[in-house]
Design a protein around this motif. Structure first.
Motif, PDB file in Angstrom:
ATOM      1  N   GLU A   1       0.855  -1.196   0.000  1.00 41.38           N
ATOM      2  CA  GLU A   1       0.000   0.000   0.000  1.00 41.38           C
ATOM      3  C   GLU A   1       0.889   1.244   0.000  1.00 41.38           C
ATOM      4  N   PRO A   2       0.640   2.185  -0.886  1.00 42.04           N
ATOM      5  CA  PRO A   2       1.495   3.388  -0.922  1.00 42.04           C
ATOM      6  C   PRO A   2       1.361   4.177   0.371  1.00 42.04           C
ATOM      7  N   GLU A   3       2.454   4.847   0.730  1.00 46.64           N
ATOM      8  CA  GLU A   3       2.430   5.624   1.950  1.00 46.64           C
ATOM      9  C   GLU A   3       3.256   6.883   1.786  1.00 46.64           C
ATOM     10  N   VAL A   4       3.000   7.821   2.665  1.00 47.21           N
ATOM     11  CA  VAL A   4       3.768   9.057   2.717  1.00 47.21           C
ATOM     12  C   VAL A   4       4.972   8.812   3.626  1.00 47.21           C
ATOM     13  N   THR A   5       6.143   9.197   3.164  1.00 47.01           N
ATOM     14  CA  THR A   5       7.342   9.036   3.990  1.00 47.01           C
ATOM     15  C   THR A   5       7.936  10.400   4.316  1.00 47.01           C
ATOM     16  N   GLN A   6       8.596  10.476   5.458  1.00 47.68           N
ATOM     17  CA  GLN A   6       9.213  11.725   5.891  1.00 47.68           C
ATOM     18  C   GLN A   6      10.603  11.448   6.440  1.00 47.68           C
ATOM     19  N   THR A   7      11.517  12.372   6.135  1.00 45.87           N
ATOM     20  CA  THR A   7      12.865  12.297   6.700  1.00 45.87           C
ATOM     21  C   THR A   7      13.332  13.678   7.122  1.00 45.87           C
ATOM     22  N   PRO A   8      14.151  13.794   8.172  1.00 47.03           N
ATOM     23  CA  PRO A   8      14.498  12.706   9.088  1.00 47.03           C
ATOM     24  C   PRO A   8      13.342  12.430  10.052  1.00 47.03           C
ATOM     25  N   SER A   9      13.476  11.411  10.849  1.00 46.01           N
ATOM     26  CA  SER A   9      12.440  11.154  11.843  1.00 46.01           C
ATOM     27  C   SER A   9      12.605  12.099  13.031  1.00 46.01           C
ATOM     28  N   HIS A  10      13.842  12.498  13.295  1.00 46.88           N
ATOM     29  CA  HIS A  10      14.109  13.422  14.399  1.00 46.88           C
ATOM     30  C   HIS A  10      15.233  14.366  13.981  1.00 46.88           C
ATOM     31  N   GLN A  11      15.006  15.648  14.167  1.00 43.36           N
ATOM     32  CA  GLN A  11      15.994  16.669  13.827  1.00 43.36           C
ATOM     33  C   GLN A  11      16.215  17.548  15.051  1.00 43.36           C
ATOM     34  N   VAL A  12      17.472  17.647  15.449  1.00 43.72           N
ATOM     35  CA  VAL A  12      17.827  18.528  16.565  1.00 43.72           C
ATOM     36  C   VAL A  12      18.665  19.667  15.993  1.00 43.72           C
ATOM     37  N   THR A  13      18.326  20.898  16.334  1.00 45.50           N
ATOM     38  CA  THR A  13      19.035  22.037  15.777  1.00 45.50           C
ATOM     39  C   THR A  13      19.174  23.126  16.821  1.00 45.50           C
ATOM     40  N   GLN A  14      20.107  24.020  16.573  1.00 47.90           N
ATOM     41  CA  GLN A  14      20.288  25.166  17.450  1.00 47.90           C
ATOM     42  C   GLN A  14      19.384  26.301  16.982  1.00 47.90           C
ATOM     43  N   MET A  15      18.909  27.068  17.923  1.00 46.05           N
ATOM     44  CA  MET A  15      18.080  28.226  17.613  1.00 46.05           C
ATOM     45  C   MET A  15      18.792  29.125  16.599  1.00 46.05           C
ATOM     46  N   GLY A  16      18.048  29.574  15.596  1.00 47.15           N
ATOM     47  CA  GLY A  16      18.624  30.439  14.576  1.00 47.15           C
ATOM     48  C   GLY A  16      19.125  29.701  13.354  1.00 47.15           C
ATOM     49  N   LEU A  21      12.829  19.990   6.249  1.00 48.07           N
ATOM     50  CA  LEU A  21      12.138  18.731   6.504  1.00 48.07           C
ATOM     51  C   LEU A  21      11.633  18.192   5.171  1.00 48.07           C
ATOM     52  N   ARG A  22      11.827  16.913   4.973  1.00 45.93           N
ATOM     53  CA  ARG A  22      11.523  16.331   3.667  1.00 45.93           C
ATOM     54  C   ARG A  22      10.375  15.337   3.731  1.00 45.93           C
ATOM     55  N   CYS A  23       9.650  15.293   2.650  1.00 47.05           N
ATOM     56  CA  CYS A  23       8.473  14.420   2.553  1.00 47.05           C
ATOM     57  C   CYS A  23       8.409  13.874   1.133  1.00 47.05           C
ATOM     58  N   VAL A  24       8.037  12.606   1.029  1.00 49.58           N
ATOM     59  CA  VAL A  24       7.717  12.046  -0.280  1.00 49.58           C
ATOM     60  C   VAL A  24       6.246  11.655  -0.238  1.00 49.58           C
ATOM     61  N   PRO A  25       5.396  12.452  -0.878  1.00 42.56           N
ATOM     62  CA  PRO A  25       3.964  12.140  -0.869  1.00 42.56           C
ATOM     63  C   PRO A  25       3.660  10.918  -1.735  1.00 42.56           C
ATOM     64  N   ILE A  26       2.429  10.476  -1.704  1.00 41.90           N
ATOM     65  CA  ILE A  26       1.986   9.389  -2.570  1.00 41.90           C
ATOM     66  C   ILE A  26       1.969   9.903  -4.004  1.00 41.90           C
ATOM     67  N   SER A  27       2.494   9.107  -4.919  1.00 39.01           N
ATOM     68  CA  SER A  27       2.904   9.608  -6.223  1.00 39.01           C
ATOM     69  C   SER A  27       1.778  10.208  -7.067  1.00 39.01           C
ATOM     70  N   ASN A  28       0.588   9.716  -7.024  1.00 40.07           N
ATOM     71  CA  ASN A  28      -0.444  10.257  -7.907  1.00 40.07           C
ATOM     72  C   ASN A  28      -1.330  11.292  -7.206  1.00 40.07           C
ATOM     73  N   HIS A  29      -0.943  11.714  -6.015  1.00 38.49           N
ATOM     74  CA  HIS A  29      -1.702  12.739  -5.315  1.00 38.49           C
ATOM     75  C   HIS A  29      -1.285  14.113  -5.814  1.00 38.49           C
ATOM     76  N   LEU A  30      -2.214  15.050  -5.720  1.00 37.49           N
ATOM     77  CA  LEU A  30      -1.959  16.373  -6.276  1.00 37.49           C
ATOM     78  C   LEU A  30      -1.877  17.472  -5.215  1.00 37.49           C
ATOM     79  N   TYR A  31      -2.507  17.244  -4.077  1.00 39.75           N
ATOM     80  CA  TYR A  31      -2.514  18.239  -3.012  1.00 39.75           C
ATOM     81  C   TYR A  31      -1.605  17.760  -1.892  1.00 39.75           C
ATOM     82  N   PHE A  32      -0.813  18.678  -1.377  1.00 38.97           N
ATOM     83  CA  PHE A  32       0.114  18.339  -0.309  1.00 38.97           C
ATOM     84  C   PHE A  32      -0.032  19.355   0.809  1.00 38.97           C
ATOM     85  N   TYR A  33       0.222  18.872   2.014  1.00 39.03           N
ATOM     86  CA  TYR A  33       0.008  19.700   3.191  1.00 39.03           C
ATOM     87  C   TYR A  33       1.143  19.509   4.189  1.00 39.03           C
ATOM     88  N   TRP A  34       1.393  20.541   4.956  1.00 49.44           N
ATOM     89  CA  TRP A  34       2.199  20.427   6.162  1.00 49.44           C
ATOM     90  C   TRP A  34       1.343  20.832   7.347  1.00 49.44           C
TER      91      TRP A  34
END
Lengths: 111, 111
Positions: A1-16, A21-34
């Motif tokens: 079953e197709p799924e949405v994937t995201q990387t990384p799973s955890h990101q730690v960063t310094q303020m500033g 953040l990366r996402c691979v949506p399902i290939s035949n979908h047209l609308y994307f959201y965050w």
């Protein structure tokens, strides 16, 4: 079953610092959201993207945020200068009909 | 202005009994309603939906009821199982637009 994937799973960063953040949506979908979810709070809409441009954005999505679909498959959310209050889970979603398929999320921790 | 509200932050039921989760909305433009289930550190997972032209939709143990005049919907889970323990989000949308989420209700099903 197709799924949405995201990387990384955890990101730690310094303020500033900038984060992407990366996402691979399902290939035949047209609308994307965050969406994001601050710990213990509800899921909040950030931005929707259709036909290579932003179709709607919330008050949260200020000039520090940007989205793009650089290569037809990845969908990215960039935060230019992170703040402590940006710490949250960030979820990408793509849609067919009315049903939104969510990715597993990226946990962003800003120190 | 909170357009989608889940007034009960938590609900605890005994295994085998019925769980009823409630949701109220204010925007009469919403025409599609969804319930999502969310486990910690995971993205929301679609559970069941209902169009505004219907008043009931059933899928196995899950039934969603919509009362348009009262702007109220509810999710019934029967019989409840311990694996149903999660946070349940109600969401509303208009014509494939963004989803507006409620605050969520944490369901605990006790064995």
């Amino acid at each position: 079953e197709p799924e949405v994937t995201q990387t990384p799973s955890h990101q730690v960063t310094q303020m500033g610092q900038e984060v992407i953040l990366r996402c691979v949506p399902i290939s035949n979908h047209l609308y994307f959201y965050w969406y994001r979810q601050i710990l213990g709070q509800k899921v909040e809409f950030l931005v929707s993207f259709y036909n290579n441009e932003i179709s709607e954005k919330s008050e949260i999505f200020d000039d520090q945020f940007s989205v793009e679909r650089p290569d037809g498959s990845n969908f990215t959310l960039k935060i230019r200068s992170t703040k402590l209050e940006d710490s949250a889970m960030y979820f990408c979603a793509s849609i067919t009909g009315y049903e939104q398929f969510f990715g597993p999320g990226t946990r962003l921790t800003v120190l | 202005d909170q357009q989608v509200k889940q007034n009960s932050p938590s609900l605890s039921v005994q295994e085998g009994r019925i769980s009823i989760l409630n949701c109220d909305y204010t925007n009469s433009m919403f025409d599609y309603f969804l319930w999502y289930k969310k486990y910690p550190a995971e993205g929301p997972t679609f559970l069941i939906s209902i169009s505004s032209i219907k008043d009931k939709n059933e899928d196995g143990r899950f039934t969603v009821f919509l009362n348009k005049s009262a702007k109220h919907l509810s999710l019934h889970i029967v019989p409840s199982q311990p694996g149903d323990s999660a946070v349940y989000f109600c969401a509303a949308t208009t014509n494939a637009g963004k989803s507006t989420f409620g605050d969520g209700t944490t369901l605990t099903v006790k064995p």
